[in-house]
Design a protein around this motif. Structure first.
Motif, PDB file in Angstrom:
ATOM      1  N   ILE A  93       0.838  -1.195   0.000  1.00 34.30           N
ATOM      2  CA  ILE A  93       0.000   0.000   0.000  1.00 34.30           C
ATOM      3  C   ILE A  93       0.881   1.257   0.000  1.00 34.30           C
ATOM      4  O   ILE A  93       0.611   2.221  -0.727  1.00 34.30           O
ATOM      5  CB  ILE A  93      -0.972  -0.009   1.200  1.00 34.30           C
ATOM      6  CG1 ILE A  93      -2.025  -1.092   1.009  1.00 34.30           C
ATOM      7  CG2 ILE A  93      -1.625   1.359   1.398  1.00 34.30           C
ATOM      8  CD1 ILE A  93      -2.903  -1.341   2.231  1.00 34.30           C
ATOM      9  N   CYS A  94       1.947   1.243   0.793  1.00 35.38           N
ATOM     10  CA  CYS A  94       2.863   2.392   0.843  1.00 35.38           C
ATOM     11  C   CYS A  94       3.543   2.626  -0.507  1.00 35.38           C
ATOM     12  O   CYS A  94       3.628   3.769  -0.974  1.00 35.38           O
ATOM     13  CB  CYS A  94       3.916   2.192   1.930  1.00 35.38           C
ATOM     14  SG  CYS A  94       3.237   2.230   3.598  1.00 35.38           S
ATOM     15  N   VAL A  95       3.992   1.562  -1.144  1.00 34.45           N
ATOM     16  CA  VAL A  95       4.642   1.687  -2.460  1.00 34.45           C
ATOM     17  C   VAL A  95       3.630   2.168  -3.498  1.00 34.45           C
ATOM     18  O   VAL A  95       3.954   3.028  -4.339  1.00 34.45           O
ATOM     19  CB  VAL A  95       5.292   0.352  -2.878  1.00 34.45           C
ATOM     20  CG1 VAL A  95       5.716   0.371  -4.330  1.00 34.45           C
ATOM     21  CG2 VAL A  95       6.476   0.046  -1.981  1.00 34.45           C
ATOM     22  N   ALA A  96       2.407   1.655  -3.438  1.00 37.90           N
ATOM     23  CA  ALA A  96       1.372   2.100  -4.381  1.00 37.90           C
ATOM     24  C   ALA A  96       1.063   3.587  -4.181  1.00 37.90           C
ATOM     25  O   ALA A  96       0.902   4.330  -5.156  1.00 37.90           O
ATOM     26  CB  ALA A  96       0.103   1.262  -4.199  1.00 37.90           C
ATOM     27  N   CYS A  97       1.017   4.013  -2.938  1.00 42.90           N
ATOM     28  CA  CYS A  97       0.756   5.429  -2.647  1.00 42.90           C
ATOM     29  C   CYS A  97       1.889   6.303  -3.175  1.00 42.90           C
ATOM     30  O   CYS A  97       1.643   7.378  -3.744  1.00 42.90           O
ATOM     31  CB  CYS A  97       0.571   5.612  -1.144  1.00 42.90           C
ATOM     32  SG  CYS A  97       0.038   7.261  -0.698  1.00 42.90           S
ATOM     33  N   ILE A  98       3.128   5.849  -3.020  1.00 40.88           N
ATOM     34  CA  ILE A  98       4.273   6.593  -3.544  1.00 40.88           C
ATOM     35  C   ILE A  98       4.182   6.690  -5.066  1.00 40.88           C
ATOM     36  O   ILE A  98       4.420   7.749  -5.660  1.00 40.88           O
ATOM     37  CB  ILE A  98       5.602   5.935  -3.103  1.00 40.88           C
ATOM     38  CG1 ILE A  98       5.798   6.115  -1.597  1.00 40.88           C
ATOM     39  CG2 ILE A  98       6.784   6.508  -3.879  1.00 40.88           C
ATOM     40  CD1 ILE A  98       6.905   5.264  -1.012  1.00 40.88           C
ATOM     41  N   GLY A  99       3.814   5.591  -5.730  1.00 44.70           N
ATOM     42  CA  GLY A  99       3.660   5.608  -7.184  1.00 44.70           C
ATOM     43  C   GLY A  99       2.545   6.542  -7.630  1.00 44.70           C
ATOM     44  O   GLY A  99       2.708   7.317  -8.586  1.00 44.70           O
ATOM     45  N   LEU A 100       1.404   6.488  -6.951  1.00 43.26           N
ATOM     46  CA  LEU A 100       0.298   7.389  -7.283  1.00 43.26           C
ATOM     47  C   LEU A 100       0.691   8.850  -7.047  1.00 43.26           C
ATOM     48  O   LEU A 100       0.353   9.730  -7.850  1.00 43.26           O
ATOM     49  CB  LEU A 100      -0.934   7.040  -6.452  1.00 43.26           C
ATOM     50  CG  LEU A 100      -1.666   5.758  -6.827  1.00 43.26           C
ATOM     51  CD1 LEU A 100      -2.745   5.434  -5.797  1.00 43.26           C
ATOM     52  CD2 LEU A 100      -2.268   5.882  -8.219  1.00 43.26           C
ATOM     53  N   ASN A 101       1.416   9.098  -5.975  1.00 44.12           N
ATOM     54  CA  ASN A 101       1.867  10.456  -5.674  1.00 44.12           C
ATOM     55  C   ASN A 101       2.816  10.945  -6.766  1.00 44.12           C
ATOM     56  O   ASN A 101       2.739  12.094  -7.198  1.00 44.12           O
ATOM     57  CB  ASN A 101       2.526  10.502  -4.303  1.00 44.12           C
ATOM     58  CG  ASN A 101       2.782  11.915  -3.822  1.00 44.12           C
ATOM     59  OD1 ASN A 101       2.312  12.884  -4.403  1.00 44.12           O
ATOM     60  ND2 ASN A 101       3.526  12.029  -2.752  1.00 44.12           N
ATOM     61  N   ALA A 102       3.722  10.085  -7.219  1.00 41.51           N
ATOM     62  CA  ALA A 102       4.652  10.465  -8.288  1.00 41.51           C
ATOM     63  C   ALA A 102       3.882  10.802  -9.566  1.00 41.51           C
ATOM     64  O   ALA A 102       4.176  11.803 -10.236  1.00 41.51           O
ATOM     65  CB  ALA A 102       5.659   9.349  -8.540  1.00 41.51           C
ATOM     66  N   ALA A 103       2.885   9.982  -9.898  1.00 39.62           N
ATOM     67  CA  ALA A 103       2.068  10.251 -11.083  1.00 39.62           C
ATOM     68  C   ALA A 103       1.312  11.564 -10.925  1.00 39.62           C
ATOM     69  O   ALA A 103       1.201  12.360 -11.872  1.00 39.62           O
ATOM     70  CB  ALA A 103       1.094   9.100 -11.331  1.00 39.62           C
ATOM     71  N   PHE A 104       0.799  11.819  -9.732  1.00 38.03           N
ATOM     72  CA  PHE A 104       0.082  13.067  -9.468  1.00 38.03           C
ATOM     73  C   PHE A 104       1.009  14.274  -9.597  1.00 38.03           C
ATOM     74  O   PHE A 104       0.628  15.303 -10.156  1.00 38.03           O
ATOM     75  CB  PHE A 104      -0.558  13.017  -8.075  1.00 38.03           C
ATOM     76  CG  PHE A 104      -1.275  14.278  -7.698  1.00 38.03           C
ATOM     77  CD1 PHE A 104      -2.496  14.585  -8.274  1.00 38.03           C
ATOM     78  CD2 PHE A 104      -0.726  15.160  -6.780  1.00 38.03           C
ATOM     79  CE1 PHE A 104      -3.158  15.755  -7.940  1.00 38.03           C
ATOM     80  CE2 PHE A 104      -1.373  16.326  -6.437  1.00 38.03           C
ATOM     81  CZ  PHE A 104      -2.599  16.625  -7.024  1.00 38.03           C
ATOM     82  N   ILE A 105       2.232  14.147  -9.096  1.00 38.83           N
ATOM     83  CA  ILE A 105       3.208  15.239  -9.212  1.00 38.83           C
ATOM     84  C   ILE A 105       3.521  15.518 -10.679  1.00 38.83           C
ATOM     85  O   ILE A 105       3.599  16.675 -11.104  1.00 38.83           O
ATOM     86  CB  ILE A 105       4.489  14.918  -8.413  1.00 38.83           C
ATOM     87  CG1 ILE A 105       4.199  14.977  -6.911  1.00 38.83           C
ATOM     88  CG2 ILE A 105       5.619  15.865  -8.775  1.00 38.83           C
ATOM     89  CD1 ILE A 105       5.319  14.446  -6.044  1.00 38.83           C
ATOM     90  N   ILE A 106       3.683  14.467 -11.468  1.00 35.83           N
ATOM     91  CA  ILE A 106       3.931  14.634 -12.908  1.00 35.83           C
ATOM     92  C   ILE A 106       2.752  15.352 -13.558  1.00 35.83           C
ATOM     93  O   ILE A 106       2.927  16.297 -14.344  1.00 35.83           O
ATOM     94  CB  ILE A 106       4.203  13.275 -13.579  1.00 35.83           C
ATOM     95  CG1 ILE A 106       5.548  12.709 -13.105  1.00 35.83           C
ATOM     96  CG2 ILE A 106       4.162  13.391 -15.104  1.00 35.83           C
ATOM     97  CD1 ILE A 106       5.785  11.265 -13.495  1.00 35.83           C
ATOM     98  N   HIS A 107       1.538  14.931 -13.216  1.00 36.82           N
ATOM     99  CA  HIS A 107       0.335  15.547 -13.787  1.00 36.82           C
ATOM    100  C   HIS A 107       0.229  17.022 -13.404  1.00 36.82           C
ATOM    101  O   HIS A 107      -0.021  17.875 -14.267  1.00 36.82           O
ATOM    102  CB  HIS A 107      -0.912  14.787 -13.331  1.00 36.82           C
ATOM    103  CG  HIS A 107      -2.189  15.455 -13.721  1.00 36.82           C
ATOM    104  ND1 HIS A 107      -2.637  15.482 -15.022  1.00 36.82           N
ATOM    105  CD2 HIS A 107      -3.095  16.142 -12.982  1.00 36.82           C
ATOM    106  CE1 HIS A 107      -3.777  16.156 -15.066  1.00 36.82           C
ATOM    107  NE2 HIS A 107      -4.069  16.564 -13.844  1.00 36.82           N
ATOM    108  N   THR A 108       0.417  17.340 -12.134  1.00 38.68           N
ATOM    109  CA  THR A 108       0.286  18.738 -11.706  1.00 38.68           C
ATOM    110  C   THR A 108       1.414  19.606 -12.272  1.00 38.68           C
ATOM    111  O   THR A 108       1.177  20.768 -12.623  1.00 38.68           O
ATOM    112  CB  THR A 108       0.246  18.867 -10.169  1.00 38.68           C
ATOM    113  OG1 THR A 108       1.407  18.257  -9.611  1.00 38.68           O
ATOM    114  CG2 THR A 108      -1.009  18.246  -9.599  1.00 38.68           C
ATOM    115  N   THR A 109       2.595  19.053 -12.378  1.00 38.94           N
ATOM    116  CA  THR A 109       3.699  19.814 -12.977  1.00 38.94           C
ATOM    117  C   THR A 109       3.404  20.100 -14.440  1.00 38.94           C
ATOM    118  O   THR A 109       3.617  21.224 -14.917  1.00 38.94           O
ATOM    119  CB  THR A 109       5.026  19.044 -12.831  1.00 38.94           C
ATOM    120  OG1 THR A 109       5.265  18.779 -11.452  1.00 38.94           O
ATOM    121  CG2 THR A 109       6.190  19.842 -13.396  1.00 38.94           C
ATOM    122  N   ASP A 110       2.906  19.100 -15.152  1.00 36.24           N
ATOM    123  CA  ASP A 110       2.533  19.296 -16.551  1.00 36.24           C
ATOM    124  C   ASP A 110       1.434  20.349 -16.672  1.00 36.24           C
ATOM    125  O   ASP A 110       1.483  21.218 -17.547  1.00 36.24           O
ATOM    126  CB  ASP A 110       2.075  17.963 -17.150  1.00 36.24           C
ATOM    127  CG  ASP A 110       1.801  18.055 -18.639  1.00 36.24           C
ATOM    128  OD1 ASP A 110       2.700  18.527 -19.371  1.00 36.24           O
ATOM    129  OD2 ASP A 110       0.688  17.664 -19.062  1.00 36.24           O
TER     130      ASP A 110
END
Length: 184
Positions: A93-110
């Motif tokens: 769950i922690c690794v999945a949350c980190i992955g989702l957070n990374a994807a969210f950061i990429i999306h918001t930066t874009d």
């Protein structure tokens, strides 16, 4: 057949090849390992002259502290919370949350790059706060279960990195919101 355990000693007679008494640090050469060996090797490069007393005063306690921390073993943790925190599911769950957070950061930066004239939607800040809340809860649970062993276990470097990152991100969000809850 007698085996000798590698434990710190207080011998003062063991000397390195350059004549530097490693016993000053409380460790014999054959008993040093890893970080302690590197510090001891640095000290073995200097001779026993009074000009290098600072080296013995500074590195000696560090070597003894490192040896002592290396001998600590965390007791077996039991209970529902310890079982949950040490489970594969919790880690997943922690690794999945980190992955989702990374994807969210990429999306918001874009989004910010493509829409320089617009603010991020309020929902983005809410999602960012949700990720932060998850990380704070994760660290709190790990600290509660492992206590001070959180800082000296085999994963200590990752734990400390996580603690620093969450602390910096929490501080950033606090300053971003400001005292009145408005962006500064």
């Amino acid at each position: 057949d007698t085996t000798v355990a590698a434990t710190p000693t207080v011998a003062t007679s063991c000397a390195s090849t350059s004549g530097f008494p490693l016993g000053v640090f409380g460790l014999a050469p054959q008993e040093r390992g890893g970080f302690s060996r590197k510090l001891g090797d640095i000290c073995s490069q200097v001779d026993d002259s009074p000009g290098y007393a600072w080296c013995r005063k500074l590195l000696g306690p560090l070597l003894r502290l490192h040896a002592w921390l290396g001998e600590l073993e965390e007791p077996e943790r039991s209970g529902c919370l310890a079982t949950w925190v040490d489970s594969t599911l919790f880690s997943t769950i922690c690794v999945a949350c980190i992955g989702l957070n990374a994807a969210f950061i990429i999306h918001t930066t874009d989004f910010e790059i493509q829409h320089r004239d617009r603010e991020l939607p309020e929902m983005a800040l809410g999602i960012e706060m949700a990720f932060m809340a998850f990380y704070v809860v994760e660290l709190t649970l790990k600290l509660f279960v492992h206590r001070l062993f959180f800082f000296v276990c085999p994963d200590a470097a990752w734990n400390i990195l996580d603690l620093l990152l969450v602390g910096m991100a929490t501080t950033e969000l606090a300053f971003l919101q400001g005292p009145s809850g408005m962006n500064m």
